[in-house]
Design an enzyme around this catalytic site. Structure first.
Site, PDB file in Angstrom:
ATOM      1  N   THR A  85       0.909  -1.124   0.000  1.00 12.67           N
ATOM      2  CA  THR A  85       0.000   0.000   0.000  1.00 12.67           C
ATOM      3  C   THR A  85       0.952   1.177   0.000  1.00 12.67           C
ATOM      4  OG1 THR A  85      -1.680  -1.274   1.195  1.00 12.67           O
ATOM      5  CG2 THR A  85      -1.726   1.092   1.572  1.00 12.67           C
ATOM      6  N   SER A 110      -7.033  -2.072   6.722  1.00 14.97           N
ATOM      7  CA  SER A 110      -6.211  -1.708   7.886  1.00 14.97           C
ATOM      8  C   SER A 110      -5.566  -0.339   7.704  1.00 14.97           C
ATOM      9  CB  SER A 110      -5.100  -2.744   8.099  1.00 14.97           C
ATOM     10  OG  SER A 110      -5.655  -4.004   8.341  1.00 14.97           O
ATOM     11  N   ASP A 143      -9.549  -8.761   0.552  1.00 14.57           N
ATOM     12  CA  ASP A 143      -9.646  -8.250   1.932  1.00 14.57           C
ATOM     13  C   ASP A 143     -10.970  -8.609   2.597  1.00 14.57           C
ATOM     14  OD1 ASP A 143      -7.128  -7.252   2.160  1.00 14.57           O
ATOM     15  OD2 ASP A 143      -7.666  -5.143   2.069  1.00 14.57           O
TER      16      ASP A 143
HETATM   17  N1  GLY Z   1      -5.316  -3.905   1.332  1.00 15.08           N
HETATM   18  C1  GLY Z   1      -4.707  -3.408   2.490  1.00 15.08           C
HETATM   19  C2  GLY Z   1      -5.644  -2.691   3.397  1.00 15.08           C
HETATM   20  O1  GLY Z   1      -6.654  -2.196   2.935  1.00 15.08           O
HETATM   21  O2  GLY Z   1      -5.393  -2.600   4.566  1.00 15.08           O
END
Ligand code: GLY
Length: 570
Positions: free
Chosen positions: A378, A450, A420
């Site tokens: 990310t 997250s 997710d």
């Molecule tokens: N895909 C990582 C998050 O949204 O935390």
């Protein structure tokens, strides 16, 4: 003559080695560094140099922090393809200053209308069109700009168009990252064509230029015709054609119907500071505030930052917050999230149950067993402008380079964010899957995140802007930076550099960053004696952060150099 020459060399040396702040005091000059910067007016800290500079150029042209954030986000979609994106989603936390309360722009992807609870089978590849959520980034940036922006939209997208069209120089980090990606993905023909050097025949090196002409065309359409070009125009057509070819679910109606949302941030306090953080559908803000509430009465500073006692208490706080994450958190439009999770009284109960000298076994906190895996990729950037308006933005494609699918003709990478969601209702097992209902797939639902962009304020002014990539480790990376500054009173550079650790309830283990710090290493040995299961890792997160000195008002940008990062300012 010889003396003059020596003086000349000395002056040149002084100019070359002088800190950025010396220049900023004399004249308004842009600076960009890989490490730390201290300036008077505005700062952008992101994963990549060109993108940070694009943001600062916008600030210097009279744009505000949101303008700079929008321009930086589009630029990262070109220059940081691991996670910068127009094909993914994220959260932008805005601290507007005195005029308005902080707000979070939620541009998390959604499940397509045709998605079902049981659409995934165990073990199937996550690099397919089926894993793509409806992208939110372009609508999110539009919403932020509509609410707060000062400069015209097209001016904020144009620098990204230029970077994609003319190309940009790869740094060592991106050259290595692309070489690894291309080696791992021989079957992704469009990825190889678009991101390969000489059609994939050669390896990338630092300094090589990467141009992305099709991405430039898409970005130009977005610059000239607005976000509808993406959601209801030529780009939408290309995206849906890709879905049709790859048996993906996203339709024209899914794209037309996508909405970014303004949400109230999660609020907390810690030692008189006000914490603002991303709300559900991210778990970031709730878990961070829950952990801070548990830790505040324990006065960690008394024990010493790298004492076994302080580290034990943070691990136990992580365990409890992540247990609540698994139990309760999901899209707030589909779930009722218990308000007590961010209550100080609730945290006190949890704190009082922490054994002083013994590790809690995770499975005694709740009957559920491991969560499914999640990518650590990310990207986060932080912005402050001259008025004190601040932005913390974290956005993602989920895994590094997302689904690795480049939309043909449109040149951008698609997310694989559907991963997710909890993949199978009711199936919770020790191999790493959870099936609790809060985060089960439903049409139009946002998957639990997250991501944890955070702004800390005091007396109505932003003092710390931070966030990180790293899947579930994000929340604990942010905790480490926030505790570093607020509890241990470290400068932001030291708080970012400090070794980090991560516990996520299940698996029941703590993963520590390797460090040469002897107190830290000794504490890990003591933690083992207390029953903590430990593992080591090289790198956790990448927390590009800004601290604003309350007295002088000077802005301290700290790029996290664990991965790639650049601070720019003026
Ligand atoms: N895909 C990582 C998050 O949204 O935390």
């Amino acid at each position: 003559m010889k003396v003059n020459c020596v003086r000349f060399v000395a002056v040149i040396l002084m100019l070359v080695t002088a800190p950025a702040c010396v220049f900023a005091q004399r004249e308004v000059t842009k600076e960009a560094v890989r490490g730390s910067i201290e300036v008077e007016h505005g700062v952008v800290v992101s994963a990549q140099r060109d993108a940070s500079e694009v943001g600062v150029d916008v600030l210097m042209r009279g744009g505000n922090a949101v303008d700079a954030a929008v321009a930086t986000a589009f630029a990262l979609a070109v220059t940081h393809p691991e996670a910068g994106n127009i094909g993914g989603g994220g959260f932008m936390l805005v601290f507007p200053g005195e005029a308005r309360a902080p707000v979070c722009v939620d541009y998390r992807e959604t499940a397509p209308a045709a998605a079902t609870e049981t659409m995934f089978t165990p073990g199937e590849s996550r690099f397919t069109c089926k894993y793509v959520g409806v992208p939110g980034t372009v609508r999110g940036l539009e919403l932020a700009h509509r609410e707060f922006g000062k400069l015209p939209w097209s001016e904020l997208v144009s620098p990204a168009v230029q970077l994609a069209e003319e190309g940009f120089a790869l740094d060592q980090y991106l050259a290595d990252s692309l070489n690894e990606l291309l080696k791992e993905s021989p079957d992704f023909a469009e990825l190889q064509r678009v991101y390969g050097k000489d059609g994939g025949k050669a390896e990338w090196r630092e300094g090589d230029r990467l141009a992305l002409p099709e991405l430039a065309t898409s970005l130009r359409a977005i610059a000239e015709h607005g976000p509808n070009a993406f959601y209801d125009g030529v780009v939408a057509e290309q995206l849906v054609a890709e879905m049709t070819a790859g048996e993906g679910l996203i339709s024209r109606d899914d794209l037309r119907g996508y909405q970014a949302k303004l949400r109230e941030p999660i609020r907390g306090t810690y030692r008189g500071y006000h914490i603002f953080a991303a709300p559900p559908p991210s778990s970031g803000g709730i878990c961070l505030v829950e952990m801070l509430n548990i830790l505040e009465p324990l006065e960690l500073r008394r024990h010493g930052r790298h004492s076994a006692e302080a580290m034990h208490f943070t691990i136990e706080a992580m365990q409890r917050a992540f247990c609540d994450r698994a139990r309760h958190l999901g899209d707030p439009d589909f779930n009722t999230i218990p308000a007590e999770l961010t209550d100080k009284a609730y945290a006190k109960q949890l704190m009082e149950a922490i054994p002083a000298w013994q590790a809690t076994q995770s499975e005694t906190l709740a009957p559920e067993i491991p969560l499914a895996g999640e990518g650590p990729n990310t990207t986060h950037f932080s912005v402050i402008d001259a008025t004190g308006m601040a932005v913390a933005n974290t956005y993602t494609l989920e895994e590094s380079y997302g689904a690795r699918i480049v939309v043909r003709g449109a040149g951008f990478l698609l997310n694989n964010e559907m991963g997710d969601f909890n993949p199978q209702p009711g199936v919770t097992n020790r191999t790493g899957q959870i099936g609790t209902s809060a985060n089960i797939i439903a049409p139009g639902k946002r998957m639990l995140s997250s991501m944890c962009p955070v702004i800390v304020a005091q007396d109505g002014r932003a003092v710390l802007v931070t966030g990180s990539p790293g899947g579930r480790t994000i929340i604990n990376t942010v905790l480490s930076v926030v505790l570093g500054v607020l509890e241990y009173e470290l400068d932001v550079r030291s708080a970012v550099d400090a070794p980090r650790w991560h516990h996520q309830w299940l698996r029941d283990e703590t993963i520590f960053e390797r460090s040469a710090d002897s107190a830290y290493r000794a504490a890990i040995q003591r933690l083992k004696l207390m029953g903590h299961k430990t593992k080591l890792t090289d790198v956790q997160g990448s927390a590009h952060s800004i601290y604003i000195d309350k007295q002088s008002g000077r802005r301290h940008g700290a790029a996290d150099v664990r991965r790639s990062g650049h601070a720019a300012g003026y």
